[in-house]
Design a protein around this motif. Structure first.
Motif: not given
Length: 127
Positions: A103-109, A114-119
């Motif tokens: 679950a942590r891995d999925k959240a990190r991904h 999201n950061a890439a989309l925002i960028q």
């Protein structure tokens, strides 16, 4: 008079048969399904990825299961049951840690995506 020793011998034989049968019933081992259940939990945890995400817990589960099998082979069924329960708890902990790690891995991904989309949106979609 010869019939009396024969009758006594027959009665002794019957008594011996009853004692042997009673002993056989008393020595029948209890069901060892608890060992199979603990083994299945360890296999499930390993299959879920516990070797990668919770190797120590899986190792402890397997060790306790091995000790439980030795105790069962020695006919110490209460100890075998206790050790199998400890194995099961360790397997369940390994499974829980594996699920949490995934679950942590999925959240990190998802955060990275999201950061890439925002960028990308911040750049006005230019590339």
């Amino acid at each position: 008079m010869s019939a009396v020793p024969t009758l006594r011998s027959f009665m002794r034989l019957q008594l011996a048969v009853v004692v042997v049968l009673a002993g056989a019933c008393a020595s029948t081992p209890p069901s060892l399904d608890f060992l199979d259940a603990a083994d299945q939990l360890a296999l499930d945890a390993a299959g879920a990825g516990a070797l990668e995400h919770a190797p120590l817990e899986l190792k402890y589960a397997r060790e306790k299961l091995g000790e439980a099998r030795v105790a069962a082979d020695s006919r110490d069924y209460p100890l075998a049951r206790q050790l199998a329960a400890q194995s099961s708890v360790n397997s369940e902990l390994a499974m829980a840690k594996t699920i949490a790690a995934k679950a942590r891995d999925k959240a990190r991904h998802a955060r990275e995506s999201n950061a890439a989309l925002i960028q990308e949106l911040g750049d006005g979609g230019r590339r």
